[in-house]
Design a protein around this motif. Sequence first.
Motif, mmCIF file in Angstrom:
data_model
loop_
_atom_site.group_PDB
_atom_site.id
_atom_site.type_symbol
_atom_site.label_atom_id
_atom_site.label_comp_id
_atom_site.label_asym_id
_atom_site.label_seq_id
_atom_site.Cartn_x
_atom_site.Cartn_y
_atom_site.Cartn_z
ATOM 1 N N THR A 20 -21.136 15.489 -67.475
ATOM 2 C CA THR A 20 -21.262 16.815 -67.436
ATOM 3 C C THR A 20 -22.927 17.015 -67.442
ATOM 4 O O THR A 20 -23.557 16.014 -67.201
ATOM 5 N N GLY A 34 -21.822 9.963 -62.671
ATOM 6 C CA GLY A 34 -21.088 10.618 -61.458
ATOM 7 C C GLY A 34 -20.606 9.598 -60.412
ATOM 8 O O GLY A 34 -20.677 8.605 -60.695
ATOM 9 N N ALA A 95 -13.135 17.627 -64.357
ATOM 10 C CA ALA A 95 -14.548 18.223 -64.721
ATOM 11 C C ALA A 95 -14.491 19.855 -65.202
ATOM 12 O O ALA A 95 -13.691 20.693 -64.473
ATOM 13 N N ALA A 97 -15.821 23.626 -65.645
ATOM 14 C CA ALA A 97 -16.570 24.645 -64.965
ATOM 15 C C ALA A 97 -17.690 24.878 -65.904
ATOM 16 O O ALA A 97 -17.807 25.104 -67.047
ATOM 17 N N ASP A 98 -18.794 24.956 -64.805
ATOM 18 C CA ASP A 98 -19.964 25.341 -65.439
ATOM 19 C C ASP A 98 -20.468 24.844 -66.620
ATOM 20 O O ASP A 98 -20.783 25.294 -67.723
ATOM 21 N N SER A 136 -8.098 23.408 -59.712
ATOM 22 C CA SER A 136 -8.355 21.791 -59.685
ATOM 23 C C SER A 136 -7.318 21.121 -60.138
ATOM 24 O O SER A 136 -7.070 19.952 -59.735
ATOM 25 N N ALA A 218 -13.962 15.084 -55.528
ATOM 26 C CA ALA A 218 -15.015 14.440 -56.258
ATOM 27 C C ALA A 218 -15.578 15.447 -57.545
ATOM 28 O O ALA A 218 -15.791 14.936 -58.742
ATOM 29 N N SER A 219 -15.734 16.805 -57.151
ATOM 30 C CA SER A 219 -16.291 17.486 -58.207
ATOM 31 C C SER A 219 -15.496 18.046 -59.159
ATOM 32 O O SER A 219 -15.675 18.567 -60.418
ATOM 33 N N ASP A 220 -13.922 17.756 -59.022
ATOM 34 C CA ASP A 220 -12.997 18.321 -60.010
ATOM 35 C C ASP A 220 -12.611 17.230 -60.989
ATOM 36 O O ASP A 220 -11.915 17.453 -61.859
ATOM 37 N N ALA A 222 -13.730 14.026 -63.500
ATOM 38 C CA ALA A 222 -14.600 13.833 -64.726
ATOM 39 C C ALA A 222 -14.584 12.317 -64.963
ATOM 40 O O ALA A 222 -15.521 11.408 -64.770
ATOM 41 N N HIS A 442 -18.508 16.918 -73.547
ATOM 42 C CA HIS A 442 -18.015 18.183 -72.945
ATOM 43 C C HIS A 442 -17.126 18.898 -73.985
ATOM 44 O O HIS A 442 -17.250 19.999 -74.424
#
Length: 723
Positions: A20, A34, A95, A97-98, A136, A218-220, A222, A442
Amino acid sequence: MPWGRRAGLKAGVGIVVGATAAAVMGALTLGAVGAVAVPAGVGIAGGGGGGSASNGGSGSGVVAVAGVRPGWAAPQDVVGVPAAGAAVSTRVFLAGADPRGLAAYAAAVSTPGDADYGHFLSASEAAARYAPTAASERAVASWLVGSGLRVTGANGQYVEAAGTAAQVDKAFGVVLRDYKGGEDGSARGTGMGTGTGTGTGTEAMAPDRDPVVPVGLASDIATITGLSSVSQPMYAQHVTAAAASEELRRDDGAGGTPTGPLIPSPCSAYYGQEADTKDPAFEGAREPYAVCGYSAEQLRTAYGAVGHTGRGATVAILDAYDSPTMLADANEWSAANGLPAFAAGQYTAHVTPSAWDDESACGGTSGWGSEQSLDVEAVHAMAPAAHILYYGADSCQDSDLLAALSDLITNHLAQVISDSWGGPLHSGGGSEAAATVAAYDHLFQLAAVEGITMNFSSGDCGDNSPTTNCGGAGGEGSSSVQTTFPASDPWVTAVGGTSAAIDAGGRLAWSTSWGTEAWLLNSAGTAWQSLGWVFGGGGGTSADFAQPAYQAGVVPSSLAGTLLTGGAASSARRVVPDISLDADPFTGLLVGETQALPGGTTGYAEAAIGGTSLASPLLSGLEADAIAVRGGLPLGFVNPTLYGCMAGDADSIRDVTGAPSEVAGPIAEVFPPFQGQAAAVSVLGQDGALQATAGYDDATGLGTPAPWFIDDLAATANATAAR
């Protein structure tokens, strides 16, 4: 406590986490977080079983999810591969959101004076703003199915899948291998935490590289768990007084671990009641015998809980597995302590025995039974009308602990969560991945925005020095002096330990930092010989987390700016603990549980138990009392309130020093001869490199709850109801 790998008293606990943004109140500095780009088809197939993870998602190519392969999975330690048809279960954590917005709101809702202070979100509101999206979850599930795996569950925070080892290899672009392990910490084999290692090693499964996922996903994602059969160990932070006495004698070559009933004789019903006149004086003083174990009433009186019940509050206790006799034991213990038995529905357990796993790697279910008994009875002692939800994770491994926390927090199942486990982030087998730690971060931030209070034991090994029995290879396997995680995370309350002197009237006469230097009576019975430092409450300056805003101006810059190694920090750091309560096993709580008895029988018996495992549920019970005073309104993340409104108020939080003014000379207790072992002296207030001083310190934090703690916490945490 740190000797459990040999004595079987300490259970192993694994952890994992995902990426995060850096927290507003404290930045994670373990390293890069990441995914790392890997060109499609380059270096992912490996030898023999790896494949391409290109199914699902959008875009071309794949990226690696950093930090999933454990540090101990070294090529030279490969001993084979799992059978191609071996069953493997994995969880892909999503992952949120925001992440920046989540961190910002978690800070605002927790900070007195902020316009959003106390405006907690409901679970559904928090999910709508900050949880992973349904899209996601669907995309990840679709990719897993398309990669040949079977989706077995999802809860909005992760997608669970299963398949054979060969299918997992292909889906994630790895080769699962078996690695040799053993007690040297090179790998975390099935002997971990049980004291059964042979030196020849055990085997543990792990991927030969970090898994890869489609670029479009990738962005979805963690982090991914379950690809390793064992993980970085953490430990339940408790020990019986009798086991502690055995540790005092360990270097003298004394015999095995005592078994219950474990109340020493003679012992003191309250601190200082009965002096040892049989043995030689210690430094010119006749020291008292160790406390038999404090009653619930003594601790209730000492911490100002008399007259409070916690009615209407729910405290969740997260451990692993479940004791089948827990409710019966707690009710028998309650009767002995003059407390009401649990009413129908007041104690509930969320456990799934059919899904339990890794019992051997986790130290066995019985080891967690003692932790469960301590936690449940300590909360009930402080808040006898509060509802207790016991949540037994299916193992002590990463996936199961994260899944348990996810369920508790995203479904808002409790107002307070007590966690009596922790361990070093950096061990001889490698460091915990930054992505792993960030996933915990998170969840802790999500708890804050929902108004859930998170407590973690700060550890039982001082600064976790690897040069001690406690922190070294025979204990927690620490690779350097360091703080204990998750207590060091800036989004939780780190609960440290004290030695508490409760007098004949139940008053807390004084406290000092929990830290023990041991002395053993020589064979002639004429003099005491030093055994050195043994254990103590965890604390210190974290190299891994930046200083949270609530500590600025309260924690001395000399502490925040100096690492435990003695070197200067590049910026101000997080220092733990935040607050401390009784944790010394020689001033511990008298806990009742069904256990092995002398002569090979099994039955209910009582023993004094301490460790910061005691401190965390004691504080959680006091917080339940404060919630009841507030008519059920939650407290949320309390650290900004503790540091901003209550620090320095002696009626709220009492300062703790290494040499209390109320006592002269050495502060010590005598543990009498036990099962053929010689008498020993425990010198209190000696927490190694951690020093309890006036004001905030790295041994006890702000201090210990004073008689008005409950009412002041209820009044100053002036939150409003969840909107």
